[in-house]
Write an enzyme that holds these catalytic residues in place. Sequence first.
Site, PDB file in Angstrom:
ATOM      1  N   CYS A 125       0.841  -1.203   0.000  1.00  0.00           N
ATOM      2  CA  CYS A 125       0.000   0.000   0.000  1.00  0.00           C
ATOM      3  C   CYS A 125       0.864   1.237   0.000  1.00  0.00           C
ATOM      4  CB  CYS A 125      -0.920   0.008   1.212  1.00  0.00           C
ATOM      5  SG  CYS A 125      -1.940   1.487   1.332  1.00  0.00           S
ATOM      6  N   GLY A 126       0.861   1.955  -1.102  1.00  0.00           N
ATOM      7  CA  GLY A 126       1.730   3.115  -1.214  1.00  0.00           C
ATOM      8  C   GLY A 126       1.255   4.338  -0.488  1.00  0.00           C
TER       9      GLY A 126
END
Length: 284
Positions: A125-126
Amino acid sequence: MGRATDRRGVLRIDLDAVADGRARVRRPDTLAVEEPLEIRVGPGGPGRRRPLAVTMRTPGDDLDLAIGFLLTEGLIRSTEDVHTAQLCAGPETPNTYNVVDVVLAPGVPEPITDPSRNFYTTSSCGVCGKASIDAIRTRSTFTIRDDPMTVPAEVLAALPDRLRSAQRAFDRTGGLHAAGLFTPDGELVVLREDVGRHNAVDKVVGWAVREQRLPLAGHLLLVSGRASFELTQKAWMAGVPLLAAVSAPSTLATELAEEAGMTLVGFLRGRTMNVYAGVKRITG
């Protein structure tokens, strides 16, 4: 650096092989490498670049990853904003070159660290740690709503197999996401793999920045996982009018695609697909 995969010993357990005495077998297995990459950004001169972000990624195409990240975060707008970008020695022994040093061109503002934005990202998850949707809604300089590109549904349906056949590291590990840039007639322009789907997209975007191909009008981006808000934002930042995913989109991804005038396709599998936004671009 060529460190995308590594070999490790594992115990293979096969409950269907009990009868022939091979239920437990020790053998080597190939794993996808996951290592941190620190991105340092600042003006020219010795000792003036400060750490901006650390992302967990699969080594390879690290310059593309760093530049793509800066572009999709709105910190640069083109290749002219970057004076130099190079892999640097880090503190590890032996050195793994897990640092990218980016020198901004004269006149480009140095990034200001905002406490509401935590630039530490994981491979899954950026945008984890960013405080709010308002903090991560970066406005693109490219208008894609009026992009006239269309893609036949038959062509679109064939793209996941083309993406999969080009994933060399996935064949050995089964553990990497992919992002592929295609033309409307199904030609693969560039593909990047990574343990993080957001990193794979940044690597594609960074390649496009370095090749001076932005905006990516008239192209579509296919991702091997789901279509999140962040991936939709990254596609918009690069000027991509169509984002397709083999898995599901999120509600925020759909809302952002509608806002941008982007076509968003999910569950692209076999002969079926769901078009969540921008249906005008899918023909046939």
